[in-house]
Design a protein around this motif. Structure first.
Motif, short mmCIF file in Angstrom:
data_model
loop_
_atom_site.label_atom_id
_atom_site.label_comp_id
_atom_site.label_asym_id
_atom_site.label_seq_id
_atom_site.Cartn_x
_atom_site.Cartn_y
_atom_site.Cartn_z
N ALA A 13 -2.33 8.17 -10.16
CA ALA A 13 -2.61 9.23 -11.14
C ALA A 13 -4.11 9.46 -11.27
N ARG A 14 -4.89 8.37 -11.28
CA ARG A 14 -6.35 8.48 -11.40
C ARG A 14 -6.94 9.21 -10.19
N ILE A 15 -6.45 8.90 -9.00
CA ILE A 15 -6.95 9.53 -7.78
C ILE A 15 -6.60 11.01 -7.76
N ARG A 16 -5.38 11.32 -8.12
CA ARG A 16 -4.96 12.73 -8.14
C ARG A 16 -5.71 13.52 -9.22
N LYS A 17 -5.96 12.89 -10.35
CA LYS A 17 -6.73 13.54 -11.42
C LYS A 17 -8.16 13.80 -10.95
N ALA A 18 -8.75 12.84 -10.25
CA ALA A 18 -10.11 13.02 -9.73
C ALA A 18 -10.17 14.19 -8.76
N ALA A 19 -9.20 14.28 -7.87
CA ALA A 19 -9.16 15.38 -6.90
C ALA A 19 -9.02 16.72 -7.62
N LYS A 20 -8.18 16.74 -8.66
CA LYS A 20 -8.00 17.98 -9.43
C LYS A 20 -9.30 18.38 -10.13
N MET A 21 -9.98 17.39 -10.70
CA MET A 21 -11.26 17.69 -11.38
C MET A 21 -12.26 18.27 -10.40
N ILE A 22 -12.34 17.68 -9.22
CA ILE A 22 -13.27 18.18 -8.20
C ILE A 22 -12.91 19.62 -7.83
N ASN A 23 -11.63 19.87 -7.57
CA ASN A 23 -11.20 21.22 -7.20
C ASN A 23 -11.44 22.23 -8.32
N ASP A 24 -11.24 21.82 -9.56
CA ASP A 24 -11.49 22.72 -10.69
C ASP A 24 -12.97 23.11 -10.77
N ILE A 25 -13.84 22.14 -10.58
CA ILE A 25 -15.28 22.43 -10.64
C ILE A 25 -15.70 23.30 -9.47
N ILE A 26 -15.19 23.01 -8.29
CA ILE A 26 -15.50 23.83 -7.12
C ILE A 26 -15.05 25.27 -7.36
N LEU A 27 -13.87 25.44 -7.94
CA LEU A 27 -13.36 26.78 -8.24
C LEU A 27 -14.28 27.53 -9.20
N LYS A 80 0.84 -1.20 0.00
CA LYS A 80 0.00 0.00 0.00
C LYS A 80 0.87 1.25 0.00
N LEU A 81 0.32 2.30 -0.57
CA LEU A 81 0.98 3.59 -0.63
C LEU A 81 0.09 4.59 0.08
N SER A 82 0.67 5.40 0.96
CA SER A 82 -0.07 6.46 1.64
C SER A 82 0.10 7.75 0.86
N TYR A 124 -7.02 14.93 2.76
CA TYR A 124 -7.57 13.61 3.03
C TYR A 124 -6.50 12.56 2.80
N PRO A 125 -6.09 11.85 3.87
CA PRO A 125 -5.10 10.79 3.70
C PRO A 125 -5.77 9.53 3.16
N LEU A 126 -5.12 8.91 2.20
CA LEU A 126 -5.65 7.68 1.60
C LEU A 126 -4.55 6.63 1.55
N LYS A 127 -4.95 5.38 1.68
CA LYS A 127 -4.05 4.26 1.43
C LYS A 127 -4.56 3.57 0.18
N ILE A 128 -3.69 3.51 -0.82
CA ILE A 128 -4.07 2.93 -2.09
C ILE A 128 -3.07 1.85 -2.48
N ASP A 129 -3.44 1.02 -3.45
CA ASP A 129 -2.49 0.05 -3.97
C ASP A 129 -1.33 0.80 -4.61
N ARG A 130 -0.15 0.28 -4.44
CA ARG A 130 1.05 0.91 -5.00
C ARG A 130 1.03 0.65 -6.51
N ASN A 131 0.42 1.61 -7.21
CA ASN A 131 0.22 1.48 -8.65
C ASN A 131 0.18 2.88 -9.23
N GLU A 132 1.06 3.16 -10.18
CA GLU A 132 1.15 4.51 -10.75
C GLU A 132 -0.17 4.94 -11.38
N ASP A 133 -0.83 4.03 -12.06
CA ASP A 133 -2.10 4.38 -12.71
C ASP A 133 -3.16 4.74 -11.68
N GLU A 134 -3.22 3.99 -10.60
CA GLU A 134 -4.22 4.26 -9.56
C GLU A 134 -3.95 5.60 -8.89
#
Length: 99
Positions: free
Chosen positions: A28-42, A4-6, A16-26
């Motif tokens: 990147a997907r999580i960080r992209k989702a957070a960015k999309m949320i923040n962009d819409i909120i902005l 797992k990766l923290s 928000y701290p998350l523990k995810i599988d140690r996987n570059e794609d995962e």
């Protein structure tokens, strides 16, 4: 045992701290989702200046759920469209044999 990766993601100024599988794609997907949320909120913050952050989060969640429902409905049509295409091919083949 999966390694797992923290990671920490920031959504609307909160960490928000998350523990995810140690996987570059995962990751990147999580960080992209957070960015999309923040962009819409902005965008909502720019458009509706005197609203509460909770309103922006609610509208962002609502927007994503609507988009998800649209994609689910589109996904349900693809087997039908494929079946119609196959039937059309079969009918065309049959008609061409009987000319």
């Amino acid at each position: 045992m999966t390694d797992k990766l923290s990671i920490n993601i920031n959504i609307n100024g909160r960490i928000y701290p998350l523990k995810i599988d140690r996987n570059e794609d995962e990751e990147a997907r999580i960080r992209k989702a957070a960015k999309m949320i923040n962009d819409i909120i902005l965008e909502y913050k720019k458009k509706y200046v005197n609203q509460d952050s909770q309103d922006f989060l609610a509208m962002t969640a609502f927007q994503f759920v609507l988009k998800n429902l649209e994609l689910e409905e589109q996904g349900d049509e693809s087997p039908i469209v494929e079946e119609i295409r196959l039937l059309d091919e079969q009918l065309s083949d049959f008609l061409s044999l009987n000319e």
